[in-house]
Design an enzyme around this catalytic site. Structure first.
Site, PDB file in Angstrom:
ATOM      1  N   SER A  71       0.970  -1.322  -0.298  1.00  0.00           N
ATOM      2  CA  SER A  71      -0.026  -0.006   0.173  1.00  0.00           C
ATOM      3  C   SER A  71       0.975   1.124  -0.122  1.00  0.00           C
ATOM      4  CB  SER A  71      -0.968  -0.039   1.269  1.00  0.00           C
ATOM      5  OG  SER A  71      -1.449   1.313   1.408  1.00  0.00           O
ATOM      6  N   TYR A  89      -2.345  -0.124   9.892  1.00  0.00           N
ATOM      7  CA  TYR A  89      -2.660  -0.800   8.816  1.00  0.00           C
ATOM      8  C   TYR A  89      -1.207  -0.663   7.904  1.00  0.00           C
ATOM      9  CZ  TYR A  89      -3.894  -1.158   3.790  1.00  0.00           C
ATOM     10  OH  TYR A  89      -4.063  -1.363   2.600  1.00  0.00           O
TER      11      TYR A  89
END
Length: 344
Positions: A150, A175
């Site tokens: 990501s 995350y």
């Protein structure tokens, strides 16, 4: 014909990838746990779309639906495995029974803000679950994989655009930290066991089948329903929005690259090298939806980065990545899709 294992294959990105791989004549083993982050029937519909199966699903009993789904998707080249990557025995059983040649690992708990609320869940799914996939690969001799990372790993660094050579030791959400952990663990298994690896850092993917909890989908739903939009900050935050067609182009290019190379470990950005502000996003949705937004502004949220901006030169060099979907066009297509699929 190659047999690919796609984890998270019933989700937004995964279902598009499965559809393309099947269209190219390959065999797909799709692993998904159909969790309750959003209505499981949306993922069931994704499976039907990706396999070009036409029977609709509008039932209400999850267990019954999932038990019937593999029988309705009657394609010898597509196997649906309803399982959780946190279950090591289940992953081992899949790899023991299928002649998997390449893994595309997309399954994860996604989202910055929810990871702050429940970081242990994110560690369990994203880190431990990824290690289960790597262990199954090691044990059963699968030596090539792509793994979804990501743009969040870049944190709030000021150097622009974000390059794969930039340090990523200042993440600001659990995350992002879990995704960085997966990159590091991927390198470890590459070094120790010769697993060829490409880690793909996705930049804000949107488009048809996008998850209903993501901003573009959520904003459009609120506009259509005449609801108030809650926006954080002052509207100047920027994102490198990447249409699903361009992400799939990048995934397929990375697959071709890794299948033709030996002893490789690469981290590669998949974005557009173009940014859009939050207020520009809302204005674009307003134009194509034909509704004016009623906005309520709130302070910035912890964990949200100020901007993302991808340097995509490495993807161009390695496998000819060339994003072509203009943001305006992508939003227009998304609005058309949403209105056609509103029942879901």
């Amino acid at each position: 014909m190659t047999t690919y294992c796609v984890t998270g294959g019933a989700g937004f990105i995964g279902s598009h990838l499965c559809e393309r791989l099947l269209g190219q004549g390959h065999r797909v083993v799709c692993i998904d746990n159909f969790n309750d982050v959003y209505d499981y029937r949306i993922k069931m519909n994704n499976v039907l779309k990706s396999t070009h199966t036409t029977e609709p699903f509008l039932r209400s009993d999850k267990l019954s639906d999932l038990q019937k789904l593999p029988g309705i998707v009657n394609d010898s080249r597509y196997k649906l495995v309803v399982a959780d990557i946190r279950d090591l025995a289940a992953m081992d059983a899949v790899f023991a029974s299928e002649q998997i040649e390449v893994v595309i690992h997309l399954a994860a708990m996604a989202g910055v803000r929810p990871s702050i609320e429940d970081p242990m869940l994110y560690e369990e799914v994203n880190v431990k679950g990824t290690m289960h996939i790597l262990e199954a690969m090691r044990k059963h001799g699968v030596r090539k994989w792509l793994c979804a990372s990501s743009s969040s790993v870049y944190g709030n660094q000021k150097k622009l655009p974000f390059s794969e050579q930039d340090p990523v030791d200042r993440m600001i959400s659990p995350y992002a930290a879990t995704k960085n952990s997966c990159e590091v663990m991927g390198h470890t298994y590459h070094h120790l066991f010769g697993i060829d690896t490409v880690m793909l850092r996705f930049f804000t993917v949107y488009g048809e089948r996008q998850r209903p909890d993501l901003a573009i989908h959520k904003f459009l739903r609120m506009l259509e329903n005449g609801e108030e939009l809650t926006l954080y900050g002052d509207g100047s935050s920027r994102r490198d929005y990447t249409h699903i067609d361009d992400i799939i182009q990048g995934l397929l290019g990375a697959l071709q690259y890794i299948e033709n190379e030996e002893r490789v470990y690469e981290i590669v950005n998949l974005g557009t090298h173009h940014t859009v502000t939050l207020i520009e996003l809302v204005q674009t949705l307003e134009r194509h939806a034909g509704h004016a937004a009623n906005i309520r502004w709130l302070p910035d949220q912890p964990g949200d980065v100020d901007q993302t901006y991808a340097d995509i030169s490495k993807a161009r060099r390695l496998f000819g990545y060339d994003p072509t979907t203009d943001f305006e066009e992508g939003i227009a297509r998304f609005v058309t899709w949403y209105r056609g699929e509103r029942k879901w």
